[in-house]
Write a protein that holds these residues in place. Structure first.
Motif, PDB file in Angstrom:
ATOM      1  N   SER A 116      16.601  -3.856 -40.921  1.00 53.48           N
ATOM      2  CA  SER A 116      15.223  -4.125 -41.371  1.00 53.48           C
ATOM      3  C   SER A 116      15.142  -4.836 -42.718  1.00 53.48           C
ATOM      4  CB  SER A 116      14.346  -2.861 -41.346  1.00 53.48           C
ATOM      5  OG  SER A 116      14.839  -1.807 -42.124  1.00 53.48           O
ATOM      6  N   PHE A 117      16.213  -5.523 -43.105  1.00 55.53           N
ATOM      7  CA  PHE A 117      16.119  -6.431 -44.242  1.00 55.53           C
ATOM      8  C   PHE A 117      15.258  -7.626 -43.829  1.00 55.53           C
ATOM      9  CE2 PHE A 117      20.103  -4.325 -45.530  1.00 55.53           C
ATOM     10  CZ  PHE A 117      19.855  -4.117 -46.887  1.00 55.53           C
ATOM     11  N   PRO A 118      14.503  -8.201 -44.753  1.00 47.18           N
ATOM     12  CA  PRO A 118      13.747  -9.424 -44.455  1.00 47.18           C
ATOM     13  C   PRO A 118      14.689 -10.555 -44.040  1.00 47.18           C
ATOM     14  CG  PRO A 118      13.070  -8.475 -46.570  1.00 47.18           C
ATOM     15  CD  PRO A 118      14.295  -7.725 -46.142  1.00 47.18           C
ATOM     16  N   ASP A 119      14.158 -11.498 -43.279  1.00 53.75           N
ATOM     17  CA  ASP A 119      14.965 -12.626 -42.795  1.00 53.75           C
ATOM     18  C   ASP A 119      15.599 -13.435 -43.921  1.00 53.75           C
ATOM     19  OD1 ASP A 119      13.897 -11.777 -40.396  1.00 53.75           O
ATOM     20  OD2 ASP A 119      13.320 -13.777 -39.719  1.00 53.75           O
ATOM     21  N   ASP A 120      14.972 -13.424 -45.100  1.00 51.46           N
ATOM     22  CA  ASP A 120      15.471 -14.253 -46.202  1.00 51.46           C
ATOM     23  C   ASP A 120      16.196 -13.444 -47.278  1.00 51.46           C
ATOM     24  OD1 ASP A 120      13.275 -12.889 -47.150  1.00 51.46           O
ATOM     25  OD2 ASP A 120      12.292 -14.642 -48.037  1.00 51.46           O
ATOM     26  N   TYR A 121      16.565 -12.196 -46.980  1.00 46.93           N
ATOM     27  CA  TYR A 121      17.280 -11.381 -47.969  1.00 46.93           C
ATOM     28  C   TYR A 121      18.643 -12.013 -48.234  1.00 46.93           C
ATOM     29  CZ  TYR A 121      17.987  -6.891 -50.427  1.00 46.93           C
ATOM     30  OH  TYR A 121      18.156  -5.903 -51.373  1.00 46.93           O
ATOM     31  N   GLN A 122      18.967 -12.226 -49.499  1.00 40.76           N
ATOM     32  CA  GLN A 122      20.203 -12.900 -49.874  1.00 40.76           C
ATOM     33  C   GLN A 122      21.268 -11.894 -50.314  1.00 40.76           C
ATOM     34  OE1 GLN A 122      20.481 -16.362 -49.409  1.00 40.76           O
ATOM     35  NE2 GLN A 122      18.550 -15.829 -48.383  1.00 40.76           N
ATOM     36  N   PHE A 123      22.473 -12.038 -49.772  1.00 38.25           N
ATOM     37  CA  PHE A 123      23.549 -11.100 -50.069  1.00 38.25           C
ATOM     38  C   PHE A 123      24.596 -11.664 -51.027  1.00 38.25           C
ATOM     39  CE2 PHE A 123      21.521  -9.501 -46.332  1.00 38.25           C
ATOM     40  CZ  PHE A 123      21.586  -8.130 -46.467  1.00 38.25           C
ATOM     41  N   HIS A 124      24.573 -12.964 -51.258  1.00 37.70           N
ATOM     42  CA  HIS A 124      25.468 -13.573 -52.239  1.00 37.70           C
ATOM     43  C   HIS A 124      24.893 -14.932 -52.630  1.00 37.70           C
ATOM     44  CE1 HIS A 124      27.172 -16.316 -49.160  1.00 37.70           C
ATOM     45  NE2 HIS A 124      27.110 -15.282 -48.352  1.00 37.70           N
ATOM     46  N   PRO A 125      25.261 -15.458 -53.800  1.00 38.36           N
ATOM     47  CA  PRO A 125      24.745 -16.768 -54.225  1.00 38.36           C
ATOM     48  C   PRO A 125      25.139 -17.854 -53.226  1.00 38.36           C
ATOM     49  CG  PRO A 125      25.848 -15.628 -56.034  1.00 38.36           C
ATOM     50  CD  PRO A 125      26.153 -14.851 -54.803  1.00 38.36           C
TER      51      PRO A 125
END
Length: 351
Positions: A297-306
């Motif tokens: 359920s993370f948003p589609d645009d959740y960023q996990f690394h640069p």
């Protein structure tokens, strides 16, 4: 009344993101994994402290709370020692065991009005959990605790977790299920994503990438049905262990998901086709890292690394699999607001 939180064992911020959706300000998160810093801070705008929770000083936590705020201390200690996957293994020397005691120590030193913890359902079978609950009761906390089916609350995943809510202000409970008769399906949440092949990456989203498959595993997934498993395959594609009586019960291994049902529980290796029912319902590949994050359920645009840093698939998979589902964090936050409303502390309601 403003609720402010500190998130211990925060990881990439699943719980924090959910709490902030519920209008709880998370002032800081603590985690021993420095790799989690970017995701936690970039997506949530909160401070990440790279520190072993067992080394956090008793007085350290109080600095983050504003005067007059209702204080929440959240701590979802690593679940590996309590997991059913460790049954039969000697975990007595696991360094993660004492972490729940460290959490209890920080609660006793700071006496926040509110506390929450989340873990695997089997945590209740262990003495460290019983000691944790006993300590809370001695400190004057009212407690609600139970195993929760996450799909009942809008998480598109068949995940079950043990949730504990505690309050020094009065009786508390988790809000009633919001999706009990209307689970969110695999197709509901990933059906819109662009098609990719095994070993490919989406041009628009570096996280929407699937690991490659060797020729044999490609033939195996091509022979699999939606909701099916290795039992769909012709005999020449089956593994030797499948033909043994002990192996015949592992029907989810090498399985495809179903479009019209929630996903299975995401693990730290959910990107691997042979690690569970992690085959895409239609495309001949395992689920992508983005799809795994969405099932959490993370948003589609959740960023996990640069964008300019390439991280190993196994590292991102571990971050995603270890996270608290964002929606579950939101439900926990809404429950605290409902609790304060019942005590005339505020006017938030569940939604």
């Amino acid at each position: 009344m403003m609720i402010e939180a500190v998130d211990l064992f925060c990881g990439v911020g699943g719980l924090t993101a959910g709490l902030q959706r519920a209008s709880i300000k998370v002032k800081a998160g603590y985690d021993i994994e420095e790799q989690c810093r970017y995701a936690f801070e970039f997506n949530n705008g909160s401070l990440f402290v790279n520190k072993d929770v067992s080394l956090v000083e008793n007085s350290e936590i109080s600095q983050y709370y504003s005067k007059g705020a209702v204080r929440l201390l959240a701590g979802c200690a690593p679940c590996q020692p309590f997991s059913k996957y460790n049954q039969g293994k000697d975990t007595s020397l696991d360094k993660k065991w004492p972490l729940l005691y460290s959490f209890a120590r920080l609660i006793e030193a700071n006496l926040p009005e509110l506390v929450t913890m989340e873990n695997v359902p089997d945590v209740v079978k262990h003495q460290v959990y019983q000691d944790f609950v006993t300590k809370l009761k001695k400190l004057g906390y009212y407690i609600w605790a139970d195993a929760v089916t996450c799909a009942d609350y809008g998480v598109p995943q068949r995940r079950r977790r043990h949730v504990l809510l505690a309050s020094r202000l009065g009786q508390i409970e988790l809000i009633k299920p919001t999706h009990k008769e209307n689970w969110i399906s695999v197709k509901d949440v990933i059906g819109h994503l662009p098609k990719i092949k095994a070993g490919e990456q989406s041009k628009n989203d570096p996280l929407h990438r699937a690991v490659s498959l060797n020729e044999l595993n490609l033939k195996r997934i091509q022979a699999s049905k939606q909701g099916g498993s290795w039992k769909d395959w012709p005999e020449e594609l089956q593994l030797a262990c499948h033909k043994k009586r002990s192996g015949s019960t592992y029907v989810s291994i090498y399985g495809r998901m179903k479009w019209d049902e929630p996903s299975p529980t995401m693990t730290t290796q959910c990107y691997g086709y042979g690690n569970g029912r992690f085959g895409h319902p239609e495309q001949d590949r395992a689920i992508s890292l983005r799809e795994a994050a969405i099932f959490q359920s993370f948003p589609d645009d959740y960023q996990f690394h640069p964008s300019d840093v390439k991280m190993q698939t196994k590292d991102v998979g571990r971050m995603i699999g270890n996270a608290v589902p964002v929606r579950l964090g939101e439900v926990i936050g809404l429950s605290f607001h409902r609790h304060l409303q019942s005590l005339s502390y505020g006017d938030k309601t569940d939604r």
